[in-house]
Design an enzyme around this catalytic site. Structure first.
Site, PDB file in Angstrom:
ATOM      1  N   GLY A 110     -19.079 -93.473  17.581  1.00  0.00           N
ATOM      2  CA  GLY A 110     -17.621 -93.628  17.583  1.00  0.00           C
ATOM      3  C   GLY A 110     -16.941 -92.433  18.236  1.00  0.00           C
ATOM      4  O   GLY A 110     -15.800 -92.104  17.904  1.00  0.00           O
ATOM      5  N   GLY A 148     -15.723 -92.017  21.170  1.00  0.00           N
ATOM      6  CA  GLY A 148     -14.756 -92.251  22.242  1.00  0.00           C
ATOM      7  C   GLY A 148     -13.311 -92.119  21.811  1.00  0.00           C
ATOM      8  O   GLY A 148     -12.408 -92.005  22.654  1.00  0.00           O
ATOM      9  N   ASP A 178     -23.329-101.705  20.224  1.00  0.00           N
ATOM     10  CA  ASP A 178     -22.819-102.017  18.885  1.00  0.00           C
ATOM     11  C   ASP A 178     -23.833-101.489  17.867  1.00  0.00           C
ATOM     12  O   ASP A 178     -24.951-102.005  17.757  1.00  0.00           O
ATOM     13  CB  ASP A 178     -22.640-103.530  18.742  1.00  0.00           C
ATOM     14  CG  ASP A 178     -22.032-103.918  17.396  1.00  0.00           C
ATOM     15  OD1 ASP A 178     -22.089-103.092  16.443  1.00  0.00           O
ATOM     16  OD2 ASP A 178     -21.507-105.037  17.290  1.00  0.00           O
ATOM     17  N   SER A 219     -14.814 -92.241   3.023  1.00  0.00           N
ATOM     18  CA  SER A 219     -13.352 -92.292   3.028  1.00  0.00           C
ATOM     19  C   SER A 219     -12.858 -92.055   1.617  1.00  0.00           C
ATOM     20  O   SER A 219     -13.571 -92.317   0.637  1.00  0.00           O
ATOM     21  CB  SER A 219     -12.881 -93.667   3.497  1.00  0.00           C
ATOM     22  OG  SER A 219     -11.499 -93.837   3.212  1.00  0.00           O
ATOM     23  N   TYR A 262     -13.905-102.422   2.212  1.00  0.00           N
ATOM     24  CA  TYR A 262     -13.982-101.159   2.962  1.00  0.00           C
ATOM     25  C   TYR A 262     -14.382-100.020   2.026  1.00  0.00           C
ATOM     26  O   TYR A 262     -15.313 -99.259   2.308  1.00  0.00           O
ATOM     27  CB  TYR A 262     -12.646-100.868   3.641  1.00  0.00           C
ATOM     28  CG  TYR A 262     -12.600 -99.515   4.340  1.00  0.00           C
ATOM     29  CD1 TYR A 262     -13.445 -99.235   5.409  1.00  0.00           C
ATOM     30  CD2 TYR A 262     -11.707 -98.528   3.916  1.00  0.00           C
ATOM     31  CE1 TYR A 262     -13.406 -97.997   6.040  1.00  0.00           C
ATOM     32  CE2 TYR A 262     -11.656 -97.300   4.547  1.00  0.00           C
ATOM     33  CZ  TYR A 262     -12.510 -97.036   5.607  1.00  0.00           C
ATOM     34  OH  TYR A 262     -12.480 -95.809   6.227  1.00  0.00           O
ATOM     35  N   ALA A 277     -17.953-100.422   0.974  1.00  0.00           N
ATOM     36  CA  ALA A 277     -18.902-100.067   2.038  1.00  0.00           C
ATOM     37  C   ALA A 277     -19.036 -98.552   2.151  1.00  0.00           C
ATOM     38  O   ALA A 277     -20.139 -98.019   2.322  1.00  0.00           O
ATOM     39  CB  ALA A 277     -18.442-100.672   3.366  1.00  0.00           C
ATOM     40  N   LYS A 278     -17.927 -97.846   2.060  1.00  0.00           N
ATOM     41  CA  LYS A 278     -17.995 -96.380   2.142  1.00  0.00           C
ATOM     42  C   LYS A 278     -18.724 -95.799   0.929  1.00  0.00           C
ATOM     43  O   LYS A 278     -19.445 -94.802   1.051  1.00  0.00           O
ATOM     44  CB  LYS A 278     -16.591 -95.796   2.275  1.00  0.00           C
ATOM     45  CG  LYS A 278     -15.920 -96.065   3.630  1.00  0.00           C
ATOM     46  CD  LYS A 278     -16.727 -95.535   4.800  1.00  0.00           C
ATOM     47  CE  LYS A 278     -15.893 -95.405   6.071  1.00  0.00           C
ATOM     48  NZ  LYS A 278     -16.730 -94.988   7.239  1.00  0.00           N
TER      49      LYS A 278
END
Ligand SMILES: NC(=O)c1ccc[n+]([C@@H]2O[C@H](COP(=O)([O-])OP(=O)(O)OC[C@H]3O[C@@H](n4cnc5c(N)ncnc54)[C@H](OP(=O)(O)O)[C@@H]3O)[C@@H](O)[C@H]2O)c1
Length: 244
Positions: A8, A10, A55, A136, A147, A150-151
């Site tokens: 990530g 970019g 990906d 997060s 979310y 998942a974190k």
């Protein structure tokens, strides 16, 4: 000269981390799905940065990318991720298939991107290497559904990883940011003023984070001096989640 991989890299936090390593003379590979975004970052960040587009949640794409990734790696920054609920909410109205798809999207973006690449690159990590994963604030308070879950999974997986790589002097740590500006996290429209005020109001220093906050901790965790610091979660959120 160290070899660094920043997933990530970019945009947002990852781009700032890649820039900081490159400024210090390291060789940096940035990854992401959008080749044009990566190419633009490489053009701006200079000759010590190159891009590999894939990906990170797709095992076949990760495997296909391996020949383009460094043979030896000193620092792996698993920064790729984001909250897919912004685009595919897991509301009950979506039906169970919709809920399953939304949960899978967040597990893919935040867990599999880290687990697959770390597994694939495990044998390329140099002794004394560093793995830095991204969680997060959402993993530590309610309201973020798949979310946050998942974190939280990333944080638990990091413990197993730290145990596995520890005997080689490799550390594995997690950075758990609060709201950080100058990223694509909240999409093109950005965070709403109300949501920003809510986040800042929960900090003890009454400000939001910026990528430089994350860069400073990342550079420290990647340093030789941080070799005894492993299996930890660092809350970079202005004190919203208080340490004890
Ligand atoms: N900004 C915040 O307030 C905040 C707060 C807490 C945690 N975080 C975490 O910080 C990390 C960095 O996010 P950010 O804030 O810098 O947002 P961002 O600008 O959206 O960066 C996320 C990066 O991850 C890449 N990515 C996403 N899914 C990917 C996949 N499947 N494969 C490969 N690359 C993928 C994206 O590139 P492509 O789209 O081109 O793939 C993008 O460059 C994330 O893990 C995020 O969850 C951010």
């Amino acid at each position: 000269m160290r070899h660094i991989v920043v997933t990530g890299g970019g945009t947002g936090i990852g781009r700032a981390i890649a820039a900081a390593f490159a400024e210090r003379g390291d060789q940096v590979v940035i990854t992401g799905r959008r080749k044009e975004v990566l190419d633009r970052a490489v053009a701006e960040l200079g000759a010590d940065v190159r891009a590999v587009a894939f990906d990170g949640a797709d095992p076949a794409q990760v495997e296909a990318a391996l020949p383009e990734l460094p043979e030896r790696i000193d620092v792996l920054v698993n920064n790729a991720g984001g909250n897919r609920d912004r685009t595919s909410p897991s509301a009950p109205e979506a039906g169970l298939a919709g809920v399953a798809a939304a949960w899978q999207a967040n597990l893919d973006a935040n867990v599999l991107t880290a687990v697959l690449l770390t597994t694939a690159l495990r044998d390329r990590l140099n002794p004394g290497g560093r793995v830095i994963n991204f969680s997060s604030i959402a993993a530590h308070r309610g309201g973020s559904g798949s979310y946050g879950a998942a974190k939280a999974a990333v944080e638990n997986w990091n413990l197993t990883l730290a145990q596995e790589v520890g005997p080689e002097g490799i550390t594995a740590n997690v950075i758990a940011p609060g709201y950080i500006s100058e990223t694509e996290f909240f999409g093109p429209e950005g965070i709403s003023p109300e949501r920003l005020a809510w986040n800042v109001g929960q900090t003890v220093n009454k400000r939001h984070g910026v990528p430089a906050d994350i860069v400073a901790t990342t550079l420290f965790l990647a340093s030789p001096e941080a070799g005894h610091l492993t299996a930890q979660v660092f809350h970079l959120d202005g004190g919203t989640i208080a340490g004890r």
